[in-house]
Design a protein around this motif. Structure first.
Motif, PDB file in Angstrom:
ATOM      1  N   MET A 202       0.832  -1.201   0.000  1.00  0.00           N
ATOM      2  CA  MET A 202       0.000   0.000   0.000  1.00  0.00           C
ATOM      3  C   MET A 202       0.869   1.255   0.000  1.00  0.00           C
ATOM      4  SD  MET A 202      -2.986   1.458   0.162  1.00  0.00           S
ATOM      5  CE  MET A 202      -4.133   0.175   0.672  1.00  0.00           C
TER       6      MET A 202
ATOM      7  N   GLY B 162       2.325   2.341  -3.237  1.00  0.00           N
ATOM      8  CA  GLY B 162       1.391   2.747  -4.284  1.00  0.00           C
ATOM      9  C   GLY B 162       0.969   1.634  -5.213  1.00  0.00           C
TER      10      GLY B 162
ATOM     11  N   TYR C  47      -3.627   1.428  -4.083  1.00  0.00           N
ATOM     12  CA  TYR C  47      -4.481   2.601  -4.286  1.00  0.00           C
ATOM     13  C   TYR C  47      -3.663   3.744  -4.875  1.00  0.00           C
ATOM     14  CZ  TYR C  47      -8.162   0.433  -1.430  1.00  0.00           C
ATOM     15  OH  TYR C  47      -9.137  -0.395  -0.936  1.00  0.00           O
TER      16      TYR C  47
ATOM     17  N   VAL D  26      -3.479   6.664  -0.182  1.00  0.00           N
ATOM     18  CA  VAL D  26      -2.629   5.763   0.593  1.00  0.00           C
ATOM     19  C   VAL D  26      -2.679   6.087   2.079  1.00  0.00           C
ATOM     20  CG1 VAL D  26      -0.248   5.086   1.038  1.00  0.00           C
ATOM     21  CG2 VAL D  26      -1.099   5.190  -1.316  1.00  0.00           C
TER      22      VAL D  26
END
Length: 834
Positions: A177, A180, A183, A188
């Motif tokens: 996460m 990147g 999302y 984030v």
């Protein structure tokens, strides 16, 4: 001729604990493997979420165009079910099984579309997250605080031909996460601070593993049934505890629960065997009580019918693939055990590869019915058996000796009768052994001392021997009886010492009345216990069965002048009185401790109130004086006739008056709000609030508002909150950021949706606050001595958090990437109002 109906397709489900673990990637990889083996594979619908590696994984697979559906002013894309059925591939890849379709389509849910595909003979590979299973919806909500509105029935997933878990550790998922890979960059930080917290991910992962383990266990049971396998496969610890409904039953249930808790993921089942003729020997109320206790401790309660209890227990254990059986120690005596082995011994002898635990308990020393002990410490059965043995045993033994009189002489016969005396003393105690000594003396004289068959004694030596025999027999009887009594007393003392040790341990570790009463019931074999006020009969604490008035209870011991320890079940023995008084004394200590803790809590509350008043007076002494002094000086200057003020000077003085009045108004408002929050008197009027309008209203009255950048996602713009309270909170947070962030640093206010919540972040690039001190920001009067003094008394952030929590939200602080402080305001979206 009608064509045969198509064979139903197979369903393969990739199950994940949360978004981002790689379910879609795994589904596409399986689709490519099948395509490489020659299968006709079509991507019915896949959600890549813009992830490059997922898009790359589609490769050269055929992708079915999506169905475009108008929804108001927008066009949404859905699975083209009709087109996929018409294309009729061998394998269809359909992502997000729990998805809700746009209204107006053939089905409401995507899993219903999948059912049509399977019925048409198309094999389907799909994905689903554990939080979307219907049975786990409330559990997930309690963990994450988010209720999933898109769910799929468990039966749909359980019917799948293959379920594969796509697993990833919480730490690895959070790294993905942060990099990147899941999302967009602007989502984030909100995701990491809300749904993707490590605790949430760990709990969801455990749910997924346990749910899948249960499905695997079901599959193994089907295999064992299909192949008629009756032996135990110890793949998972499963404990069966057999209960009779007696006072020891709850102790056995607790023991089974402790064993299961130590096995890590083990489960336990309570079993009651009812008679085959349908006559239930346990009181229905008692049966219901055991059922409730079992469920409270995490087990399941079962009742089976069987004339042979041991066989019924083992049949049930093997049917449940149990690895261990827990049984209470028998209440039957040693002599009856020799005639009939009993349930425990039979289970041990025929258990095979199932481990059997025989658990001792207090009731094991008390035979059923008529087993009350006499003053000698022996049961009535043992006394009766001792007297029978003492009165009849010498004649039986003499008859046996007479049949073999050519094999022994008078000394051997005397020793045999003496051995009988000792045996009688062991079985029945002193008085049956005295009787046995006298009867044995007469038998020795009559049958074995010349002249035989008379009570005359020809030889003086033989007469002395008979007399000595009787005397030694009586002496031995007394010694053996005394030893038996001393042994019983030692056992009793040991039990008392153990009970007192438990009491002392619980006292040192701050036990409560409930555990004290449970221990008393278990130790004394009672069905219920309570602490009752003598004046009005009010029950302070209770355990087990309902408590009658203390004057009608089986046992009642004073705890103090106002309360009584009451027990129900049976009248306690006199020897139990010391322990009962010890339990009462312990209850008194617990009551004193509870009162002391209550008094300490009141003292802490008073101390906190005094501290608050002291801090308030210290703050008000400065923060009221400063604006009042400025207002007074400005007004005095304006009213002075000695100086002629220009128009510009007058405006400046009036601005000083207005600024001082505003500062006083803010101070008084914060003080009133903090007072209302402490009294619980804040009742927000929750309605639909537009964040964009609220932020604009706040910026309109804020200096340096040109330094604030606002980025509000349209999806997160409408929140369920109180308009006035939201503006107060935002004004405080944004004002705080503008005050402490050095000019011309930018302040960023953004709002993004996370599930059904809106996460509003107010980020600055100021000096920041150490992690260990962030929570102190939200305590009242934190300007006093811990940060440089300025305007206000340090109530702003405390009031902001209180108002936020009153609206059902949260307010926290965290680092700004690159330096600075970010306030994170979490509020529910308006979906919950509809």
């Amino acid at each position: 001729m009608e064509s045969a109906a198509p064979t139903r397709g197979t369903l393969r489900v990739y199950l994940g604990a949360s978004p981002g673990v790689g379910k879609t990637y795994a589904m596409l990889a399986e689709g490519r493997r099948r395509a490489e083996r020659g299968a006709d594979v079509v991507v019915g619908l896949v959600e890549t979420h813009g992830r490059p590696r997922t898009v790359e994984q589609i490769g050269d697979l055929e992708v079915l165009p999506r169905l475009e559906v108008e929804r108001g002013a927008t066009i949404q894309q859905e699975l083209d079910l009709a087109g996929l059925l018409a294309r009729s591939p061998q394998v269809a890849l359909v992502d997000e099984l729990a998805h809700t379709n746009v209204p107006g389509l053939t089905h409401e849910k995507r899993w219903q579309d999948v059912e049509d595909l399977l019925a048409a003979g198309i094999c389907v590979i799909t994905t689903v997250n554990i939080q979307h299973l219907e049975s786990l919806n409330d559990v997930v909500e309690s963990i994450t605080g988010v209720r999933q509105r898109e769910t799929v029935p468990d039966t749909v997933v359980r019917r799948a031909d293959a379920i594969e878990l796509v697993d990833m550790s919480p730490q690895a998922l959070r790294r993905r996460m942060a990099h990147g890979n899941i999302y967009a960059p602007e989502q984030v930080d909100p995701a990491l601070s809300h749904f993707f917290r490590e605790g949430n991910l760990t709990a969801l992962r455990e749910l997924a593993l346990l749910w899948l383990a249960d499905r695997v266990d079901e599959g193994m049971e089907r295999y064992r049934t299909d192949h008629e396998i009756e032996s135990t496969w110890a793949t998972r610890e499963r404990i069966v505890v057999a209960v009779t409904g007696g006072p020891e039953s709850e102790g056995l249930l607790r023991r089974a629960a402790r064993i299961a808790s130590r096995t890590g993921g083990g489960e336990w089942l309570a079993l009651y065997v009812s008679r085959g003729d349908g006559l239930v020997t346990m009181d229905p109320a008692r049966l219901h009580r055991l059922h409730a206790v079992t469920e409270d401790m995490g087990g399941t309660f079962h009742t089976v019918v069987g004339d042979d209890a041991a066989a019924a227990i083992l049949d049930f254990a093997r049917a449940e693939n149990a690895t261990q059986v827990v049984i209470g120690a028998s209440r039957r005596g040693r002599l009856s055990t020799l005639v009939d082995p009993g349930v425990g011994e039979t289970v041990i002898a025929t258990s095979g590869d199932v481990d059997v635990h025989i658990v001792t308990h207090e009731e094991a020393r008390r035979p059923r019915g008529g087993g009350r002990r006499t003053r000698s410490g022996l049961s009535r059965q043992r006394l009766v058996a001792g007297h029978l043995l003492g009165a009849l045993g010498p004649f039986v033994l003499s008859g046996l000796l007479l049949l073999t009189d050519d094999l022994h002489g008078l000394p051997s016969e005397a020793m045999a009768l003496m051995a009988l005396v000792v045996a009688t003393a062991i079985v029945g105690g002193r008085w049956p052994a005295v009787v046995c000594s006298l009867v044995s003396g007469f038998a020795l004289n009559f049958f074995f001392t010349p002249p035989l068959r008379t009570f005359s004694i020809a030889s003086t030596d033989n007469g002395v021997a008979v007399v000595l025999f009787v005397a030694v027999g009586i002496a031995v009887s007394s010694v053996v009886g005394l030893a038996a009594r001393r042994t019983a007393e030692a056992d009793r003392s040991s039990a008392e010492a153990e009970a007192l040790t438990v009491l002392s341990h619980s006292l040192l570790h701050a036990g409560d009345e409930q555990s004290l009463l449970a221990g008393a019931c278990e130790l004394f074999g009672m069905r219920g216990a309570a602490i009752v006020r003598t004046a009005d009969g009010e029950i302070v604490a209770a355990y087990g069965e309902a408590t009658p008035p203390w004057s009608e209870a089986d046992a009642a011991v004073p705890v103090d002048d106002d309360t009584m320890l009451v027990l129900t079940g049976r009248p306690p023995a006199a020897a139990d009185q010391r322990l009962l008084k010890a339990y009462a004394a312990h209850a008194s200590v617990l009551a004193e401790r509870r009162r002391a803790m209550h008094d300490a809590a009141e003292r802490r509350a008073l101390a906190e109130a005094d501290q608050t008043r002291t801090a308030l007076l210290a703050a008000v002494s400065h923060d009221l004086r400063s604006p009042l002094a400025a207002v007074k000086a400005a007004i005095s200057s304006l009213r002075s006739t000695d100086v002629v003020w220009s128009a510009a000077d007058e405006q400046a003085l009036l601005a000083t008056v207005e600024e001082g009045a505003d500062r006083l108004d803010d101070l008084v408002t914060n003080l009133l709000d903090m007072s209302r929050l402490r009294l619980g008197a804040v009742t927000p009027h929750v309605d639909e609030v537009d964040l964009r309008s609220a932020v604009a209203s706040v910026l309109g009255s804020l200096p340096d508002r040109d330094r604030v950048d606002v980025r509000i996602d349209p999806v997160a713009s409408l929140v369920a909150a109180d308009t006035g309270l939201v503006e107060r909170v935002l004004a405080n947070l944004i004002g705080n950021a503008v005050t402490y962030a050095p000019a011309p640093a930018r302040i960023v206010v953004d709002a993004t949706p996370v599930a059904d919540r809106a996460v509003i972040r107010v980020a600055d690039t100021g000096p920041g606050v150490p992690a260990a001190q962030r929570e102190r920001l939200f305590e009242p009067f934190q300007r006093l001595g811990d940060v440089p003094r300025g305007e206000g008394v340090g109530l702003g952030l405390a009031v902001a958090r209180g108002l936020t929590e009153a609206m059902g939200g949260t307010l926290t602080a965290e680092d700004t990437p690159g330096g600075g402080l970010t306030f994170v305001l979490d509020l529910p979206l308006t979906g919950g109002l509809r």
